[in-house]
Structures are given as C-alpha cells and as structure tokens.
Design an enzyme around this catalytic site. Structure first.
Site, mmCIF file in Angstrom:
data_model
loop_
_atom_site.group_PDB
_atom_site.id
_atom_site.type_symbol
_atom_site.label_atom_id
_atom_site.label_comp_id
_atom_site.label_asym_id
_atom_site.label_seq_id
_atom_site.Cartn_x
_atom_site.Cartn_y
_atom_site.Cartn_z
ATOM 1 N N LYS A 34 0.844 -1.203 0.000
ATOM 2 C CA LYS A 34 0.000 0.000 0.000
ATOM 3 C C LYS A 34 0.879 1.253 0.000
ATOM 4 O O LYS A 34 2.081 1.162 0.291
ATOM 5 C CB LYS A 34 -0.895 -0.027 1.241
ATOM 6 C CG LYS A 34 -0.116 -0.024 2.549
ATOM 7 C CD LYS A 34 -0.964 -0.465 3.724
ATOM 8 C CE LYS A 34 -0.170 -0.360 5.009
ATOM 9 N NZ LYS A 34 -0.852 -1.027 6.128
ATOM 10 N N TYR A 239 18.252 29.813 7.372
ATOM 11 C CA TYR A 239 17.098 30.532 7.930
ATOM 12 C C TYR A 239 17.217 30.673 9.437
ATOM 13 O O TYR A 239 17.574 29.715 10.138
ATOM 14 C CB TYR A 239 15.805 29.755 7.659
ATOM 15 C CG TYR A 239 15.196 30.020 6.300
ATOM 16 C CD1 TYR A 239 14.921 31.315 5.878
ATOM 17 C CD2 TYR A 239 14.865 28.959 5.465
ATOM 18 C CE1 TYR A 239 14.342 31.545 4.631
ATOM 19 C CE2 TYR A 239 14.286 29.175 4.238
ATOM 20 C CZ TYR A 239 14.023 30.478 3.821
ATOM 21 O OH TYR A 239 13.457 30.697 2.601
HETATM 22 C C1 LIG Z 1 0.024 -1.935 6.686
HETATM 23 C C2 LIG Z 1 -0.430 -3.219 7.234
HETATM 24 C C3 LIG Z 1 0.472 -4.252 7.467
HETATM 25 C C4 LIG Z 1 1.958 -4.081 7.362
HETATM 26 O O1 LIG Z 1 2.415 -3.484 8.565
HETATM 27 P P1 LIG Z 1 3.960 -3.209 8.870
HETATM 28 O O2 LIG Z 1 3.942 -2.716 10.266
HETATM 29 O O3 LIG Z 1 4.396 -2.175 7.905
HETATM 30 O O4 LIG Z 1 4.680 -4.487 8.692
HETATM 31 C C5 LIG Z 1 -0.040 -5.476 7.854
HETATM 32 N N1 LIG Z 1 -1.367 -5.668 8.037
HETATM 33 C C6 LIG Z 1 -2.258 -4.664 7.862
HETATM 34 C C7 LIG Z 1 -3.696 -4.934 8.091
HETATM 35 C C8 LIG Z 1 -1.827 -3.412 7.474
HETATM 36 O O5 LIG Z 1 -2.711 -2.425 7.317
#
Ligand SMILES: *Cc1c(COP(=O)(O)O)cnc(C)c1O
Length: 339
Positions: A34, A239
């Site tokens: 994702k 800055y």
């Molecule tokens: C994003 C997600 C993961 C992966 O999590 P990490 O902490 O990045 O390993 C796993 N399961 C679900 C449901 C998620 O939303």
C-alpha cells in the site's frame, strides 16, 4: 530529464529482507505494498517480490489495486474492503471490514468469489466486531485477518489479541488465518499462523530490536551539490541563523529539502556521506535545500552527489519521527532507481 535528487533502491536488500522475514516467520509470507510500497514504488517492489515467490500482496484501496493489474488472480487483497461505489476487479479479494460491506459484497456480482475478512481483536480501528459473526453466513472466506495494536512494544495487549484471535479461529471457518505485521513476526511463532503480512521491515525498517541484524537498508536518498561556499568563524548559516560557524568552514548546499520528505527535524541533526566521510547538516533544513559542513571533504565539488543518512532506526531515534513516516514521506521529485 536529469534530476538532481535520487532515491537509490537496492533490490538485493529488498529480496534479502523478504527471504529473511519468511525464514523467521516459518510460514507463508506476503507483502504490504500500500501507499506505493511505502513510497518506494509499488510496481517495482511487487514485481521483484512476485519473482521471489510472494503470492500475497496488500493494498489499501481499489485505486492502488488497479496499478497492479499484472498480478495473477488470487494474489492481491484490498485492505479497506468493498463499498457499493467501488469497482472490484475479478481475482482481487476485498478484506471486508463492516457488516454493511459484507451485505454489499453479497449483493454484488462477485458474491460467489472468495473474500478476506478483518476482525478487530482489540485495536478498535478497522475491522468487524467479533459479535458480528452472524453475518459471515454465505461468505467464502479465503483469509481471516486481524491486526495487532502494539506489536512493536512489549504490551499486554499482544497476548490478549492473540488469545481472542485463537478463539475466533475456532469459531469461524476460513482457508487461512493471518495476524502478524513486520513487528509481530518477531513476537514468536505463536503469532505466525498461516500467513504474515510485513510491510515496514521489507523496506528496511526495524520494527523491534529483535529484527536488528536481520534487515538491510533498501532506500538511500542522494542529492547533488549545487554550491560550495566558505563561511568564516562567527558567521551564521541558513534561515533564522540557528547555526554559528565555530571556525572557518566549507559549506555544501545540496538539492533536497523538506518538500522531498527530508524533514525539517534533521536541522543541525542529520548527516550526509561522501566517500566514507561524514558531513553534518548545519542550520535549518529548507524546503528545497540543505546545508552541510563539508570541511572534512576538501575534494567535494559542485555537481558531486552525497548520500543522506537514512538508517531508519537511527534517524527515527534522533528525530522522534516514525520510520513509517520517513518512508511514506519521500517526495515525487526523486528519480527512483533500482540497483
Ligand atoms: C500496513 C499493514 C500491514 C503491514 O504493517 P507493517 O507494520 O508495515 O509491517 C499489515 N497488516 C495490515 C492490516 C496493514 O494495514
């Protein structure tokens, strides 16, 4: 067109992390891709892991799923489920999260297809309540998921959620059961079930101290030097003049800033590397520019490239910003190149 900032991505490290996590988990290992694979590039990451034998990919939305249309049927799940407005794709499973979603799925033309289901076991974020069990009738559940709230800590909720998930496993029939993200892979084999779903650790994040030594850095931001200048002792840099030169310095101005996700929290904290030499960030990080003390690198010239320190565990500890935010915050101006 030439870009003066680049994200160097190591495929060997990504693949090694995947293999290491799979070996450690001792069960089928998927990949959360994702958010454009946490900013690295979902298409390239998915192709590399598919080649490595991964057959379980996770995105959040159907828009993200559309980008991965090269995946074989049955290898992709959409974590935010299915609402009436969504346009599902054959061979992609929704991870249904509410009774209304389940009803919508049952009424859709996909109702006979397998789906995944997410049950909330104590995080109180996304997922069905265990008391919604009745509405599962008529679903073909491929994978039943839950998600841990505190897997990156030693928290009593981990064991509580594990217990609840075990009870649900007895009560709800599915082909597979899955609970673990990256951190939970390091909580022990009790948490592995039939499938683990790492994201962060694939991309070089260290979710728990037990993961140290296992996980290789995948992603290094690099930027080109635009200008070198001499700054005399007592002069200030950047800055708000937050940095005063303690002695005569050579300052390198490089082509990256907080608009690229090189966070302002790195001001006078971050560091860059050139030929094994360490060049500290001095003064404020600007939107598009960072100033480095390059006095230790007299050979550095305009147009040279420097590597920014992006050891996720270290920079997270230095700044208090999460490793997830560092990855997903990487901007669009980088030329992403895989080596
Ligand atoms: C994003 C997600 C993961 C992966 O999590 P990490 O902490 O990045 O390993 C796993 N399961 C679900 C449901 C998620 O939303």
């Amino acid at each position: 067109m030439h870009s003066p900032l680049a994200l160097q991505l190591r495929k060997d490290a990504l693949v090694a992390n995947y293999r290491g996590l799979a070996r450690h988990a001792g069960t089928t290992t998927g990949a959360a891709v994702k958010a454009d694979a946490y900013g690295l590039g979902a298409i390239e990451v998915t192709r590399a892991l598919l080649h490595e034998g991964c057959r379980d990919f996770f995105v959040s939305t159907w828009n993200e799923a559309a980008e991965l249309n090269f995946l074989p049927a049955g290898t992709l799940s959409v974590l935010h489920g299915f609402a009436r407005m969504d346009e599902p794709r054959a061979g992609v499973r929704p991870v249904l999260v509410t009774p209304i979603q389940i009803a919508a799925w049952k009424q859709s033309s996909f109702s006979c297809e397998p789906c995944d289901v997410m049950i909330d076991t104590g995080m109180n974020r996304l997922g069905l309540d265990p008391s919604d069990l009745a509405c599962f009738d008529g679903l073909t559940i491929h994978t039943l998921h839950s998600h841990l709230a505190c897997a990156d800590e030693d928290h009593r909720l981990n064991a509580i959620q594990l217990d609840r998930f075990r009870s649900l496993k007895n009560a709800i029939s599915a082909e597979r059961y899955s609970l673990a993200n990256s951190a939970a892979i390091f909580l022990g084999s009790d948490y592995a079930f039939d499938l683990v779903r790492p994201g962060l650790a694939l991309y070089g994040g260290i979710p728990r101290r037990e993961a140290r030594g296992f996980i290789a850095q995948v992603c290094t931001p690099r930027a080109q030097v635009i200008q070198l200048r001499r700054v005399s002792a007592g002069e200030t840099v950047g800055y708000n003049a937050t940095f005063t030169a303690p002695e005569d310095l050579i300052v390198a101005v490089i082509n990256i800033g907080y608009a690229d996700g090189y966070r302002r929290a790195f001001s006078s904290i971050g560091q860059a590397f050139f030929d094994e030499l360490t060049l500290p960030v001095i003064g404020r990080v600007s939107m598009d520019l960072v100033t480095l003390d390059a006095s230790a690198a007299p050979a550095l010239k305009e147009g040279d490239w420097v590597d920014l320190d992006f050891d996720l565990e270290r920079v997270s500890a230095q700044t208090g910003i999460s490793q997830y935010e560092f990855l997903t915050g990487l901007g669009q101006r980088f030329e992403r190149f895989w080596i």
